[in-house]
Write a protein that holds these residues in place. Structure first.
Motif, mmCIF file in Angstrom:
data_model
loop_
_atom_site.group_PDB
_atom_site.id
_atom_site.type_symbol
_atom_site.label_atom_id
_atom_site.label_comp_id
_atom_site.label_asym_id
_atom_site.label_seq_id
_atom_site.Cartn_x
_atom_site.Cartn_y
_atom_site.Cartn_z
ATOM 1 N N GLY A 260 -0.286 -13.447 0.610
ATOM 2 C CA GLY A 260 0.623 -14.503 0.181
ATOM 3 C C GLY A 260 1.317 -14.184 -1.129
ATOM 4 O O GLY A 260 2.523 -14.427 -1.285
ATOM 5 N N ASN A 261 0.583 -13.615 -2.082
ATOM 6 C CA ASN A 261 1.190 -13.271 -3.373
ATOM 7 C C ASN A 261 2.221 -12.152 -3.234
ATOM 8 O O ASN A 261 3.254 -12.164 -3.909
ATOM 9 C CB ASN A 261 0.104 -12.862 -4.365
ATOM 10 C CG ASN A 261 -0.664 -14.050 -4.908
ATOM 11 O OD1 ASN A 261 -0.358 -15.189 -4.582
ATOM 12 N ND2 ASN A 261 -1.667 -13.799 -5.719
ATOM 13 N N LEU A 262 1.944 -11.190 -2.365
ATOM 14 C CA LEU A 262 2.918 -10.109 -2.156
ATOM 15 C C LEU A 262 4.172 -10.634 -1.457
ATOM 16 O O LEU A 262 5.297 -10.224 -1.787
ATOM 17 C CB LEU A 262 2.277 -8.985 -1.342
ATOM 18 C CG LEU A 262 1.253 -8.127 -2.090
ATOM 19 C CD1 LEU A 262 0.584 -7.133 -1.155
ATOM 20 C CD2 LEU A 262 1.901 -7.388 -3.268
ATOM 21 N N LEU A 263 4.004 -11.530 -0.495
ATOM 22 C CA LEU A 263 5.165 -12.119 0.168
ATOM 23 C C LEU A 263 5.978 -12.970 -0.812
ATOM 24 O O LEU A 263 7.216 -12.934 -0.805
ATOM 25 C CB LEU A 263 4.708 -12.957 1.366
ATOM 26 C CG LEU A 263 4.157 -12.173 2.560
ATOM 27 C CD1 LEU A 263 3.547 -13.125 3.582
ATOM 28 C CD2 LEU A 263 5.246 -11.339 3.214
ATOM 29 N N ILE A 276 13.718 -7.229 4.769
ATOM 30 C CA ILE A 276 12.337 -7.037 4.328
ATOM 31 C C ILE A 276 11.584 -6.247 5.394
ATOM 32 O O ILE A 276 11.696 -6.528 6.591
ATOM 33 C CB ILE A 276 11.624 -8.393 4.102
ATOM 34 C CG1 ILE A 276 12.438 -9.290 3.179
ATOM 35 C CG2 ILE A 276 10.216 -8.166 3.553
ATOM 36 C CD1 ILE A 276 12.635 -8.736 1.805
ATOM 37 N N THR A 277 10.814 -5.256 4.967
ATOM 38 C CA THR A 277 9.985 -4.475 5.885
ATOM 39 C C THR A 277 8.518 -4.770 5.607
ATOM 40 O O THR A 277 8.059 -4.639 4.467
ATOM 41 C CB THR A 277 10.241 -2.964 5.726
ATOM 42 O OG1 THR A 277 11.619 -2.698 6.002
ATOM 43 C CG2 THR A 277 9.364 -2.167 6.685
ATOM 44 N N VAL A 278 7.809 -5.175 6.651
ATOM 45 C CA VAL A 278 6.373 -5.455 6.548
ATOM 46 C C VAL A 278 5.651 -4.580 7.573
ATOM 47 O O VAL A 278 5.974 -4.636 8.760
ATOM 48 C CB VAL A 278 6.054 -6.942 6.797
ATOM 49 C CG1 VAL A 278 4.547 -7.178 6.716
ATOM 50 C CG2 VAL A 278 6.790 -7.819 5.803
ATOM 51 N N PHE A 285 -1.355 -1.340 4.122
ATOM 52 C CA PHE A 285 -0.408 -2.443 4.246
ATOM 53 C C PHE A 285 0.769 -2.121 3.344
ATOM 54 O O PHE A 285 0.589 -1.736 2.184
ATOM 55 C CB PHE A 285 -1.044 -3.764 3.827
ATOM 56 C CG PHE A 285 -0.051 -4.885 3.656
ATOM 57 C CD1 PHE A 285 0.548 -5.472 4.756
ATOM 58 C CD2 PHE A 285 0.295 -5.339 2.386
ATOM 59 C CE1 PHE A 285 1.478 -6.500 4.604
ATOM 60 C CE2 PHE A 285 1.211 -6.367 2.224
ATOM 61 C CZ PHE A 285 1.803 -6.946 3.336
ATOM 62 N N LEU A 286 1.993 -2.258 3.877
ATOM 63 C CA LEU A 286 3.193 -1.917 3.113
ATOM 64 C C LEU A 286 4.205 -3.040 3.255
ATOM 65 O O LEU A 286 4.401 -3.585 4.350
ATOM 66 C CB LEU A 286 3.781 -0.602 3.614
ATOM 67 C CG LEU A 286 5.033 -0.076 2.893
ATOM 68 C CD1 LEU A 286 5.005 1.456 2.832
ATOM 69 C CD2 LEU A 286 6.311 -0.525 3.609
ATOM 70 N N ILE A 287 4.840 -3.374 2.147
ATOM 71 C CA ILE A 287 5.915 -4.367 2.156
ATOM 72 C C ILE A 287 7.023 -3.886 1.223
ATOM 73 O O ILE A 287 6.759 -3.483 0.085
ATOM 74 C CB ILE A 287 5.390 -5.765 1.754
ATOM 75 C CG1 ILE A 287 6.480 -6.815 1.901
ATOM 76 C CG2 ILE A 287 4.784 -5.766 0.356
ATOM 77 C CD1 ILE A 287 5.957 -8.244 1.843
ATOM 78 N N ALA A 288 8.256 -3.874 1.728
ATOM 79 C CA ALA A 288 9.389 -3.355 0.962
ATOM 80 C C ALA A 288 10.534 -4.353 1.012
ATOM 81 O O ALA A 288 10.771 -5.017 2.031
ATOM 82 C CB ALA A 288 9.834 -2.005 1.521
ATOM 83 N N ASN A 289 11.276 -4.453 -0.095
ATOM 84 C CA ASN A 289 12.404 -5.370 -0.179
ATOM 85 C C ASN A 289 13.490 -4.760 -1.058
ATOM 86 O O ASN A 289 13.192 -3.937 -1.950
ATOM 87 C CB ASN A 289 11.972 -6.721 -0.755
ATOM 88 C CG ASN A 289 11.436 -6.607 -2.162
ATOM 89 O OD1 ASN A 289 10.344 -6.078 -2.359
ATOM 90 N ND2 ASN A 289 12.175 -7.103 -3.145
ATOM 91 N N PRO A 290 14.751 -5.124 -0.855
ATOM 92 C CA PRO A 290 15.845 -4.549 -1.646
ATOM 93 C C PRO A 290 15.849 -5.093 -3.072
ATOM 94 O O PRO A 290 15.433 -6.224 -3.328
ATOM 95 C CB PRO A 290 17.096 -4.986 -0.881
ATOM 96 C CG PRO A 290 16.679 -6.251 -0.181
ATOM 97 C CD PRO A 290 15.227 -6.056 0.171
#
Length: 347
Positions: A260-263, A276-278, A285-290
């Motif tokens: 939740g904190n990463l989102l 957004i890439t999850v 676990f990887l999460i990327a955003n512009p």
């Protein structure tokens, strides 16, 4: 056999082997001269061929017999050393098992028994004193955190309700309304900080049980559904690649907080509109955003540190991510590349 006993036995065997190898030629040389001396002393005359054959047989037999008894003696010493060492070190290993099984939730289970050996009794007494002192400190910290959180939440809630009532008043002008709004926002931030600090304290004090199997892919899927309105509001399109199932042994609440904190961080620092890439697999676990510029990587996971001056936040969200990752012995990484922020948790 323990590593400690193996170490001592290996040294004994090595030393005995060196002594045996070095002593055989010396022993053979000494017996050969003694044989020649006895022949000369008793004026015994033998042919050179017979003398060489007899001396070789007798000296060789005596040497081999001596070496045999030496090996038997060494084996007996090794066996005796193993038995004595195991018996002598048994109290130490019992204390070690007690320490390994120590549980903060059931501290009374750790009781060191008297061994009758002065050194081990002194060690056990010191360990018992150390554990008791640490347990007392732990209980004090736990009680303080619980009391502080409870005592702070009540006045914060009262002040917040009073501000809500003021905001509903029709006698406020624009300046007064703006001041109350700012106070309300600051109070809400203080309330979040209070809750997050309590959560950090509980994580550090291991106050979350970890006895259930958790499906990470299921939790992440549920959170993405919950956060969907926030993504839509900021015009962020989510590409999700979630492997199923990805199971761990842990605490569901902590995992929900981490994801939740990463989102939340992604929504806060993303350019709108954007993608957004999850991604979730069995090892990461990887999460990327512009984004337009890199966050302050050296400050990201520290408490109350601001990753960006534009969106200060509470300064505890990513600190919680780091603390939860450390609890599960995971690694948390951040990098900025190609105008993309990327957070990665390696399991």
């Amino acid at each position: 056999m323990s590593k400690l006993l193996n170490y001592s036995l290996n040294k004994i065997i090595l030393c005995a082997g060196i002594v045996l190898v070095c002593s055989i030629p010396i022993y053979y040389f000494a017996l050969s001269h003694l044989w020649q001396y006895e022949l000369g002393e008793h004026h015994v005359r033998v042919t050179p061929e017979a003398g060489r054959e007899d001396s070789f047989l007798i000296i060789g037999a005596v040497t081999l017999l001596s070496a045999f008894f030496f090996i038997v003696l060494l084996g007996a010493l090794i066996l005796l050393n193993r038995r004595l060492s195991r018996r002598m070190w048994q109290p130490f290993y019992e204390s070690l098992e007690q320490i390994k099984s120590f549980d903060l939730d059931e501290p009374s289970n750790t009781i060191f028994q008297r061994t009758g050996i002065t050194e081990f009794d002194e060690m056990n007494a010191s360990l018992q004193k150390l554990l008791s002192a640490n347990l007392a400190v732990y209980n004090q910290q736990k009680e303080f955190a619980d009391n502080a959180s409870h005592e702070l939440q009540t006045p914060l809630a009262i002040v917040q309700s009073k501000l809500d009532l003021l905001l509903q008043s029709k006698q406020l002008n624009d300046d007064q309304f703006q001041l109350i709004e700012e106070a309300h926002a600051a109070l809400s931030r203080a309330s979040r900080i209070n809750k997050n600090l309590l959560l950090l304290t509980k994580i550090e004090n291991s106050q979350f049980s970890e006895r259930q199997t958790i499906d990470l892919s299921g939790i992440l899927g549920e959170l993405l559904v919950q956060f969907a309105p926030f993504f839509e509001e900021k015009k962020l399109h989510v590409y999700a690649d979630i492997k199923t199932p990805v199971n761990i042994e842990g605490n569901r609440i902590l995992i929900e907080i981490l994801f939740g904190n990463l989102l939340t961080n992604v929504i806060r620092y993303s350019i709108s509109p954007g993608e957004i890439t999850v991604s979730l697999s069995h090892d990461r676990f990887l999460i990327a955003n512009p984004g337009e510029e890199s966050l302050q990587a050296d400050q990201l996971f520290k408490r109350f540190a601001t990753a960006s001056s534009a969106n200060p936040g509470t300064g505890l969200g990513l600190a919680l991510v780091k603390q939860i990752s450390m609890r599960y012995q995971w690694k948390a990484y951040y990098q900025f590349q190609g105008n993309n922020h990327t957070f990665q948790i390696r399991f």
